[in-house]
Design a protein around this motif. Structure first.
Motif, mmCIF file in Angstrom:
data_model
loop_
_atom_site.group_PDB
_atom_site.id
_atom_site.type_symbol
_atom_site.label_atom_id
_atom_site.label_comp_id
_atom_site.label_asym_id
_atom_site.label_seq_id
_atom_site.Cartn_x
_atom_site.Cartn_y
_atom_site.Cartn_z
ATOM 1 N N ILE A 130 0.821 -1.208 0.000
ATOM 2 C CA ILE A 130 0.000 0.000 0.000
ATOM 3 C C ILE A 130 0.858 1.262 0.000
ATOM 4 O O ILE A 130 0.390 2.331 -0.422
ATOM 5 C CB ILE A 130 -0.996 0.037 1.183
ATOM 6 N N ASN A 131 2.120 1.148 0.431
ATOM 7 C CA ASN A 131 2.994 2.316 0.367
ATOM 8 C C ASN A 131 3.313 2.702 -1.074
ATOM 9 O O ASN A 131 3.788 3.815 -1.330
ATOM 10 C CB ASN A 131 4.282 2.074 1.151
ATOM 11 N N LEU A 132 3.065 1.799 -1.998
ATOM 12 C CA LEU A 132 3.244 2.138 -3.408
ATOM 13 C C LEU A 132 2.236 3.188 -3.866
ATOM 14 O O LEU A 132 2.378 3.766 -4.950
ATOM 15 C CB LEU A 132 3.137 0.879 -4.270
ATOM 16 N N LEU A 133 1.193 3.448 -3.041
ATOM 17 C CA LEU A 133 0.269 4.539 -3.353
ATOM 18 C C LEU A 133 0.971 5.895 -3.380
ATOM 19 O O LEU A 133 0.432 6.868 -3.919
ATOM 20 C CB LEU A 133 -0.874 4.571 -2.331
ATOM 21 N N SER A 134 2.166 5.957 -2.812
ATOM 22 C CA SER A 134 2.945 7.204 -2.863
ATOM 23 C C SER A 134 3.246 7.623 -4.300
ATOM 24 O O SER A 134 3.616 8.778 -4.550
ATOM 25 C CB SER A 134 4.261 7.051 -2.093
ATOM 26 N N ILE A 135 3.093 6.710 -5.239
ATOM 27 C CA ILE A 135 3.345 7.038 -6.635
ATOM 28 C C ILE A 135 2.428 8.152 -7.104
ATOM 29 O O ILE A 135 2.773 8.923 -8.002
ATOM 30 C CB ILE A 135 3.190 5.781 -7.526
ATOM 31 N N THR A 136 1.240 8.290 -6.476
ATOM 32 C CA THR A 136 0.343 9.372 -6.881
ATOM 33 C C THR A 136 0.953 10.735 -6.568
ATOM 34 O O THR A 136 0.716 11.713 -7.287
ATOM 35 C CB THR A 136 -1.031 9.246 -6.183
ATOM 36 N N PHE A 137 1.739 10.805 -5.507
ATOM 37 C CA PHE A 137 2.395 12.074 -5.178
ATOM 38 C C PHE A 137 3.570 12.330 -6.110
ATOM 39 O O PHE A 137 3.887 13.483 -6.414
ATOM 40 C CB PHE A 137 2.848 12.071 -3.721
ATOM 41 N N VAL A 138 4.224 11.260 -6.561
ATOM 42 C CA VAL A 138 5.262 11.404 -7.583
ATOM 43 C C VAL A 138 4.659 12.052 -8.829
ATOM 44 O O VAL A 138 5.251 12.953 -9.441
ATOM 45 C CB VAL A 138 5.881 10.037 -7.922
ATOM 46 N N VAL A 139 3.454 11.607 -9.192
ATOM 47 C CA VAL A 139 2.780 12.170 -10.363
ATOM 48 C C VAL A 139 2.490 13.650 -10.157
ATOM 49 O O VAL A 139 2.716 14.480 -11.045
ATOM 50 C CB VAL A 139 1.479 11.391 -10.652
ATOM 51 N N GLN A 396 -4.146 13.301 -3.634
ATOM 52 C CA GLN A 396 -4.712 13.119 -2.300
ATOM 53 C C GLN A 396 -5.471 11.807 -2.171
ATOM 54 O O GLN A 396 -5.449 11.181 -1.105
ATOM 55 C CB GLN A 396 -5.630 14.294 -1.962
ATOM 56 N N LYS A 397 -6.120 11.374 -3.223
ATOM 57 C CA LYS A 397 -6.859 10.097 -3.159
ATOM 58 C C LYS A 397 -5.932 8.961 -2.745
ATOM 59 O O LYS A 397 -6.257 8.154 -1.877
ATOM 60 C CB LYS A 397 -7.487 9.782 -4.514
ATOM 61 N N GLY A 398 -4.757 8.887 -3.376
ATOM 62 C CA GLY A 398 -3.837 7.797 -3.075
ATOM 63 C C GLY A 398 -3.089 7.980 -1.774
ATOM 64 O O GLY A 398 -3.049 7.077 -0.937
ATOM 65 N N GLY A 432 -9.273 1.618 7.339
ATOM 66 C CA GLY A 432 -8.812 2.951 6.960
ATOM 67 C C GLY A 432 -8.684 3.112 5.458
ATOM 68 O O GLY A 432 -9.161 4.099 4.881
ATOM 69 N N LEU A 433 -8.069 2.151 4.798
ATOM 70 C CA LEU A 433 -7.850 2.249 3.353
ATOM 71 C C LEU A 433 -9.152 2.100 2.569
ATOM 72 O O LEU A 433 -9.483 2.933 1.722
ATOM 73 C CB LEU A 433 -6.845 1.182 2.912
ATOM 74 N N LEU A 434 -9.906 1.035 2.857
ATOM 75 C CA LEU A 434 -11.079 0.715 2.048
ATOM 76 C C LEU A 434 -12.220 1.704 2.249
ATOM 77 O O LEU A 434 -12.900 2.077 1.285
ATOM 78 C CB LEU A 434 -11.548 -0.710 2.360
ATOM 79 N N LEU A 435 -12.428 2.160 3.486
ATOM 80 C CA LEU A 435 -13.510 3.109 3.721
ATOM 81 C C LEU A 435 -13.216 4.457 3.063
ATOM 82 O O LEU A 435 -14.118 5.092 2.493
ATOM 83 C CB LEU A 435 -13.733 3.285 5.224
#
Length: 479
Positions: A130-139, A396-398, A432-435
């Motif tokens: 789930i830490n790979l969601l940080s890729i959205t901030f890279v974008v 922010q979503k990710g 936390g993640l799914l909701l």
């Protein structure tokens, strides 16, 4: 010297200085540990400036002023006041305990810290995933920096995107954490200077009456709770969600792991003090949103507010063109200061928490860390090639989903000294993640901070009930 020649000389000098600092970092990077968190020999003041620059990145310097331009005072209070209080609270609550356990277990990343705290490889792998969601901030950072590049040079945005990526990846590939820390110190100093200059320069637009000037734009624009806004319209969306989500965001890999750079707990107060003072100065960049609105700048794309305001203010005079070059380079540095931190954290996490646990010692960790950077860069460019209309909300979503999943496992891991059953933290992380994703994507909650805060409260409630149900479990030492 013409402004055009000056521009290329300054950009060239900045690039050479960054590469020199990265080369110094490369000389001190001899292992995956040194690449990931350094050798614990950095000054707490350097680490504090590094962290403040990482927190106050393209979001604060380029993207978030656009929210202030559009939504007014409510957006400023959300990011500048509630957010700053969340940052300070998180470091006061978490820093000492996280460093203590991190030192006792020699953890390099948050998933590895999770593994040592909860003794379960599967949960650590889940966190690495789930830490790979940080890729959205890279974008977000890539898009923000490419917008700035097009204001500085006659380039297409996609060309600028590739140039930014190649430059940042090249110097991070060399030196890892030392390159990140050394270059961030330089970039942080530049960011402080430019923030002060722009804050003072634009104050004239208030004409001695801040609230009156904002009210002239619109009564709701000058309101703490903007009822015309779909994002910042009441106390919860402005203050509660701003505080809670920013507190949780401090658990991101590229932020909280800065604590592990410190030599010992004796450095914590210097580190926190430096971070808070420098970070508070950086929040003044949000004022650009007000200045742009009051100056009459018309901007079609919210994400381009800062670029258009700077061109409006400094692009019509000879001296202004010289100033504009330095400002644009500094704003690019603000983005790069966070991007390089995320890249180092992601590469270290993939190697330490995914590849090595599965492949053992059959891989060269340091070499693989650098190859992972290349892969992350390619994925980031693909996602940034045709970005969504509001890149801030996309990121922010990710990232907020990651924050919502991280809060209970890390917070309980630091503050609760006894054994915590695995089902408690796994359940809390999943809730936390799914909701958050369900509310934001399908539940009609447009502001990701609000959906993440609801999810965090539900996750925290589940965790507290779980702790109460398991209070007779055996105690363990957390470090």
């Amino acid at each position: 010297m013409s402004p055009e020649i000056f521009k290329y000389l300054i950009v060239g000098a900045y690039a050479l200085l960054v590469y020199w600092l990265s080369w110094l970092g490369m000389r001190r990077t001899r292992s995956v540990e040194g690449f990931s968190i350094g050798n614990k020999d950095m000054s707490p003041y350097i680490v504090g400036i590094t962290l403040a620059a990482s927190i106050s990145s393209t979001a604060t310097f380029v993207i978030n002023p656009g929210f202030v331009y559009t939504h007014g005072l409510s957006a400023y209070l959300h990011y500048g006041v509630a957010g700053s209080l969340g940052i300070l609270s998180a470091f006061l609550v978490l820093t000492r305990g996280f460093l203590r356990l991190g030192e006792s277990s020699a953890a390099l990343t948050i998933p590895q810290w999770i593994f040592y705290r909860y003794n379960h490889r599967g949960f650590s792998l889940f966190f690495a995933g789930i830490n790979l969601l940080s890729i959205t901030f890279v974008v977000l950072i890539l898009v923000g920096c490419s917008l700035l590049m097009t204001g500085l040079f006659p380039l297409e945005q996609k060309t600028a995107l590739v140039i930014v990526l190649v430059f940042v990846f090249s110097y991070v590939l060399m030196g890892g954490t030392y390159a990140h820390a050394y270059t961030n110190s330089l970039q942080g100093i530049m960011m402080m200077l430019v923030t002060a200059v722009l804050f003072i320069q634009g104050w004239k637009y208030f004409d001695g009456d801040v609230l009156g000037s904002l009210t002239a734009v619109g009564r709701e624009y000058a309101s703490a709770f903007n009822r015309d806004s779909s994002l910042y319209f009441d106390f919860f969306s402005v203050f509660v969600s701003g505080f809670v989500i920013t507190f949780a965001l401090m658990l991101q890999p590229h932020i909280l792991t800065k604590v592990l750079y410190l030599r010992s707990e004796k450095d914590i107060n210097k580190f926190i003090g430096t971070t808070v003072v420098v970070g508070s100065l950086f929040t003044l960049m949000l004022m650009i949103g007000f200045y742009a609105r009051l100056s009459g700048v018309e901007v079609d794309a919210q994400d381009a507010v800062v670029r258009e305001y700077l061109l409006h203010e400094f692009g019509s005079s000879l001296w202004g063109e010289y100033v504009l070059v330095f400002i644009f380079i500094t704003l690019l540095a603000a983005g790069m200061s966070t991007l390089d931190g995320i890249l180092v954290s992601l590469s270290a996490m993939v190697v330490n928490d995914i590849v090595q646990p599965l492949a053992g010692d059959r891989v060269n960790g340091l070499a693989l860390s650098r190859w992972v950077l290349v892969v992350v860069g390619v994925v980031g460019v693909v996602l940034a090639w045709n970005p969504p209309p509001l890149i801030g909300l996309f990121a922010q979503k990710g990232v907020y989903g990651l924050a919502a999943a991280s809060l209970v496992p890390v917070l309980f891991g630091v503050l609760v000294r006894r054994h915590i059953p695995l089902w408690v933290v796994v359940g809390a992380a999943a809730i936390g993640l799914l909701l958050h994703l369900a509310l934001n994507l399908f539940g009609g909650v447009e502001n990701p901070a609000v959906s993440a805060t609801y999810a965090i409260f539900a996750s925290l409630g589940f965790g507290l009930v779980g702790l109460a149900m398991s209070r007779d479990q055996r105690p363990v030492q957390a470090g």
